[in-house]
Design a protein around this motif. Structure first.
Motif, PDB file in Angstrom:
ATOM      1  N   ILE A  25       3.710  70.220  29.457  1.00  0.00           N
ATOM      2  CA  ILE A  25       4.918  70.942  29.030  1.00  0.00           C
ATOM      3  C   ILE A  25       4.828  71.221  27.528  1.00  0.00           C
ATOM      4  CG2 ILE A  25       7.430  70.723  28.728  1.00  0.00           C
ATOM      5  CD1 ILE A  25       7.417  69.031  31.345  1.00  0.00           C
ATOM      6  N   VAL A  26       4.419  70.203  26.783  1.00  0.00           N
ATOM      7  CA  VAL A  26       4.284  70.339  25.326  1.00  0.00           C
ATOM      8  C   VAL A  26       3.281  71.448  24.995  1.00  0.00           C
ATOM      9  CG1 VAL A  26       3.394  69.123  23.278  1.00  0.00           C
ATOM     10  CG2 VAL A  26       5.009  67.979  24.812  1.00  0.00           C
ATOM     11  N   SER A  27       2.160  71.467  25.697  1.00  0.00           N
ATOM     12  CA  SER A  27       1.139  72.488  25.440  1.00  0.00           C
ATOM     13  C   SER A  27       1.656  73.894  25.738  1.00  0.00           C
ATOM     14  CB  SER A  27      -0.102  72.245  26.293  1.00  0.00           C
ATOM     15  OG  SER A  27      -0.614  70.980  26.024  1.00  0.00           O
ATOM     16  N   TRP A  28       2.365  74.020  26.834  1.00  0.00           N
ATOM     17  CA  TRP A  28       2.912  75.344  27.184  1.00  0.00           C
ATOM     18  C   TRP A  28       3.931  75.795  26.153  1.00  0.00           C
ATOM     19  CZ3 TRP A  28       3.073  78.427  32.050  1.00  0.00           C
ATOM     20  CH2 TRP A  28       1.912  78.207  32.819  1.00  0.00           C
ATOM     21  N   LEU A  29       4.801  74.885  25.754  1.00  0.00           N
ATOM     22  CA  LEU A  29       5.800  75.265  24.746  1.00  0.00           C
ATOM     23  C   LEU A  29       5.118  75.626  23.432  1.00  0.00           C
ATOM     24  CD1 LEU A  29       8.632  72.659  25.489  1.00  0.00           C
ATOM     25  CD2 LEU A  29       8.702  75.132  25.932  1.00  0.00           C
ATOM     26  N   LEU A  30       4.076  74.894  23.072  1.00  0.00           N
ATOM     27  CA  LEU A  30       3.334  75.222  21.850  1.00  0.00           C
ATOM     28  C   LEU A  30       2.736  76.608  21.949  1.00  0.00           C
ATOM     29  CD1 LEU A  30       1.392  71.889  21.156  1.00  0.00           C
ATOM     30  CD2 LEU A  30       2.949  73.018  19.554  1.00  0.00           C
ATOM     31  N   SER A  31       2.144  76.911  23.091  1.00  0.00           N
ATOM     32  CA  SER A  31       1.476  78.203  23.207  1.00  0.00           C
ATOM     33  C   SER A  31       2.494  79.343  23.211  1.00  0.00           C
ATOM     34  CB  SER A  31       0.565  78.258  24.436  1.00  0.00           C
ATOM     35  OG  SER A  31       1.328  78.546  25.577  1.00  0.00           O
ATOM     36  N   GLU A  32       3.735  79.046  23.561  1.00  0.00           N
ATOM     37  CA  GLU A  32       4.802  80.056  23.512  1.00  0.00           C
ATOM     38  C   GLU A  32       5.541  80.034  22.185  1.00  0.00           C
ATOM     39  OE1 GLU A  32       5.680  82.303  25.913  1.00  0.00           O
ATOM     40  OE2 GLU A  32       3.986  81.652  27.124  1.00  0.00           O
ATOM     41  N   ASN A  33       5.091  79.181  21.256  1.00  0.00           N
ATOM     42  CA  ASN A  33       5.783  78.983  19.981  1.00  0.00           C
ATOM     43  C   ASN A  33       7.259  78.638  20.188  1.00  0.00           C
ATOM     44  OD1 ASN A  33       6.078  78.829  17.219  1.00  0.00           O
ATOM     45  ND2 ASN A  33       6.526  81.013  16.983  1.00  0.00           N
ATOM     46  N   MET A  34       7.510  77.775  21.169  1.00  0.00           N
ATOM     47  CA  MET A  34       8.898  77.439  21.497  1.00  0.00           C
ATOM     48  C   MET A  34       9.188  75.936  21.424  1.00  0.00           C
ATOM     49  SD  MET A  34      10.730  80.096  21.885  1.00  0.00           S
ATOM     50  CE  MET A  34      12.175  79.662  22.854  1.00  0.00           C
ATOM     51  N   LEU A  35       8.230  75.168  20.893  1.00  0.00           N
ATOM     52  CA  LEU A  35       8.482  73.730  20.785  1.00  0.00           C
ATOM     53  C   LEU A  35       9.160  73.438  19.449  1.00  0.00           C
ATOM     54  CD1 LEU A  35       8.091  70.874  21.953  1.00  0.00           C
ATOM     55  CD2 LEU A  35       5.887  70.788  20.798  1.00  0.00           C
ATOM     56  N   GLY A  36      10.417  73.010  19.513  1.00  0.00           N
ATOM     57  CA  GLY A  36      11.163  72.764  18.275  1.00  0.00           C
ATOM     58  C   GLY A  36      11.136  71.325  17.816  1.00  0.00           C
ATOM     59  N   GLY A  37      11.157  70.401  18.760  1.00  0.00           N
ATOM     60  CA  GLY A  37      11.192  69.003  18.342  1.00  0.00           C
ATOM     61  C   GLY A  37      11.164  68.048  19.516  1.00  0.00           C
ATOM     62  N   PHE A  38      11.159  66.771  19.149  1.00  0.00           N
ATOM     63  CA  PHE A  38      11.117  65.697  20.145  1.00  0.00           C
ATOM     64  C   PHE A  38      12.232  64.703  19.933  1.00  0.00           C
ATOM     65  CE2 PHE A  38       6.696  66.989  20.233  1.00  0.00           C
ATOM     66  CZ  PHE A  38       6.367  66.867  21.574  1.00  0.00           C
ATOM     67  N   HIS A  39      12.692  64.153  21.017  1.00  0.00           N
ATOM     68  CA  HIS A  39      13.427  62.893  21.002  1.00  0.00           C
ATOM     69  C   HIS A  39      12.486  61.884  21.652  1.00  0.00           C
ATOM     70  CE1 HIS A  39      17.927  64.225  20.676  1.00  0.00           C
ATOM     71  NE2 HIS A  39      17.276  64.265  19.529  1.00  0.00           N
ATOM     72  N   PHE A  40      11.978  60.971  20.857  1.00  0.00           N
ATOM     73  CA  PHE A  40      11.062  59.983  21.424  1.00  0.00           C
ATOM     74  C   PHE A  40      11.803  58.744  21.906  1.00  0.00           C
ATOM     75  CE2 PHE A  40       7.755  62.162  18.832  1.00  0.00           C
ATOM     76  CZ  PHE A  40       6.875  62.428  19.876  1.00  0.00           C
ATOM     77  N   ASN A  41      11.351  58.245  23.008  1.00  0.00           N
ATOM     78  CA  ASN A  41      11.796  56.967  23.581  1.00  0.00           C
ATOM     79  C   ASN A  41      10.864  56.727  24.751  1.00  0.00           C
ATOM     80  OD1 ASN A  41      13.013  58.390  25.999  1.00  0.00           O
ATOM     81  ND2 ASN A  41      14.384  59.157  24.395  1.00  0.00           N
ATOM     82  N   ASP A  42      10.900  55.544  25.336  1.00  0.00           N
ATOM     83  CA  ASP A  42      10.061  55.331  26.522  1.00  0.00           C
ATOM     84  C   ASP A  42      10.944  54.935  27.693  1.00  0.00           C
ATOM     85  OD1 ASP A  42       7.785  55.369  28.039  1.00  0.00           O
ATOM     86  OD2 ASP A  42       6.658  54.012  26.747  1.00  0.00           O
ATOM     87  N   ARG A  43      10.347  54.977  28.850  1.00  0.00           N
ATOM     88  CA  ARG A  43      11.121  54.725  30.068  1.00  0.00           C
ATOM     89  C   ARG A  43      10.189  54.255  31.171  1.00  0.00           C
ATOM     90  NH1 ARG A  43      10.738  59.967  32.264  1.00  0.00           N
ATOM     91  NH2 ARG A  43      11.445  59.166  34.244  1.00  0.00           N
ATOM     92  N   ARG A  44      10.799  53.538  32.108  1.00  0.00           N
ATOM     93  CA  ARG A  44      10.053  53.127  33.285  1.00  0.00           C
ATOM     94  C   ARG A  44      10.616  53.828  34.513  1.00  0.00           C
ATOM     95  NH1 ARG A  44       7.223  52.437  36.613  1.00  0.00           N
ATOM     96  NH2 ARG A  44       6.152  50.617  37.460  1.00  0.00           N
TER      97      ARG A  44
END
Ligand code: RM4
Ligand code: MN
Ligand code: MN
Length: 397
Positions: free
Chosen positions: A233-252
């Motif tokens: 998903i990150v790669s696709w958004l990057l290639s579309e110049n549409m990745l603005g930011g992240f909210h990082f956290n982890d989950r199970r």
């Protein structure tokens, strides 16, 4: 042991890496089953700034703190002077501004997609006020997360709600200054359990595109189904110049808001790798806001943040060790084992000594956690705040 070139790569990566802390990560938070109150938790915006300031003082890489308008700006746009004072007193600037479009009773059936036009209007006004708050605080990003959705089949007109979202986001976009951005966050479920209006990255992408050129997508790592390939998903958004930011956290399991990298550090590494690989290919820095979105139910809030930042730096530094040229060559030759090993070797490298050296070179404590534990800050705030915290609080504010 890492060789000198590898250490240099880690240093260069750390020079550019900054990560924003969430004000709400310092407050008493919990689950729907209850909260465990901590004597040291922040109960005011000032205390949140003070705690975030400590994390920045010890790590040097968290110069901004994200604010949730309802919880941190009780006077709305009139809170901004006070916030500016906190920022200069505690050495951290206001970061992304998060409108709160989910907590008020009016939002029971949604905000931007509420069938009642007066509620939609109110939600839009709150978003515009949040944009004004951001402008006054010189914050670039307005971070939008909506709880809108429905709990039962047949109860909501999904297409109509999509249209209302397009309208609301377009009108919000019109209020942005040229240097501001709007980040659209998605989440598959919770609090809505049948449909969520912005459920995934495709929906967020379409809505951001409809809103205007300053709207981008925000990826919260906890907002995906368990098996989803987030780095794709990150790669696709990057290639579309549409990745603005992240909210990082982890989950199970779901949106668990656990410490970044605590469950699957390789996942975060792969995300950082895709970003760096794209930057290498395009010879351009990706303009991405790295932010933490965690609420620590059991861990000490400040320690959990220091731990998060430390892990984030480690994973980012590891990703910097991937040799992009060799990787590209291995991919072209379809040398699968070689290509995969390049990632695995970077991930397996112990970057901690190099990070400590980098901190030392900046006059920062080599071990921020140990420095925090020795500082006496926790003991002091526990005493100061204990009485207020003993009266149970019922919101994140
Ligand atoms: C949501 C989402 C938002 C955060 C709220 C509190 O799940 O992650 O970003 O602001 O929680
Ligand atoms: Mn989030
Ligand atoms: Mn979340």
């Amino acid at each position: 042991m890492m060789d000198a070139t590898a250490v240099e790569k880690v240093f260069a990566a750390l020079e550019t890496f900054r990560i924003e802390l969430p004000s709400w990560g310092f407050a008493n938070t919990g689950t729907r089953f209850g909260k465990f109150i901590q004597p040291a938790a922040a109960t005011t915006t000032e205390e949140k700034f003070s705690d975030a300031g400590q994390v920045h003082l010890l790590t040097g890489v968290c110069p901004t703190v994200a604010l949730h308008v309802l919880w941190d700006c009780p006077q709305g746009i009139h809170s901004t002077d006070e916030i500016k004072n906190f920022a200069s007193r505690y050495g951290v600037a206001p970061g992304s501004i998060n409108p709160n479009l989910f907590q008020d009773q009016e939002y029971k059936y949604g905000s931007f997609a509420n069938p009642d036009s007066s509620v939609r209007q109110r939600a839009l006004q709150h978003t515009k006020d949040s944009i004004e708050i951001a402008r006054r605080l010189k914050s670039r990003d307005i971070s939008l997360w909506f709880a809108d959705g429905s709990n039962y089949p047949g109860t909501a007109n999904i297409r109509q709600r999509k249209k209302w979202f397009e309208d609301g986001l377009k009108h919000s976009h019109e209020a942005l200054s040229p240097d501001q951005r709007m980040l659209v966050e998605y989440k598959p479920f919770e609090p809505a359990f049948y449909h969520t209006d912005i459920a995934d990255w495709g929906m967020a992408l379409l809505l951001a595109r409809a809103a205007g050129p300053q709207a981008k997508v925000l990826v919260d790592t906890g907002h995906h189904y368990a098996a989803q390939n987030i780095e794709q998903i990150v790669s696709w958004l990057l290639s579309e110049n549409m990745l603005g930011g992240f909210h990082f956290n982890d989950r199970r399991y779901a949106d668990d808001d656990l410490t970044m990298g605590s469950i699957d550090p390789y996942q975060v590494f792969r995300i950082f790798h895709e970003i760096r690989f794209c930057e290498w290919e395009t010879s351009k820095r990706a303009d991405i806001a790295y932010m933490v979105d965690q609420s620590h139910n059991l861990k000490g809030k400040i320690e959990a943040m220091i731990q998060t930042v430390t892990i984030a730096q480690q994973l980012f530094a590891k990703a910097a060790l991937v040799n992009a040229e060799n990787l590209a060559a291995a991919q072209t030759k379809c040398d699968l084992v070689k290509a995969e090993s390049i990632l695995q070797d970077a991930f397996a490298t112990d970057v901690r000594p190099a990070i400590q050296e980098w901190r030392d070179s900046k006059g920062l404590p080599k071990d921020p956690m140990a420095a925090f534990r020795q500082s006496g800050y926790l003991e002091r705030i526990s005493k100061e705040r204990a009485a207020r915290n003993s009266h149970n609080v019922s919101s994140y504010a």
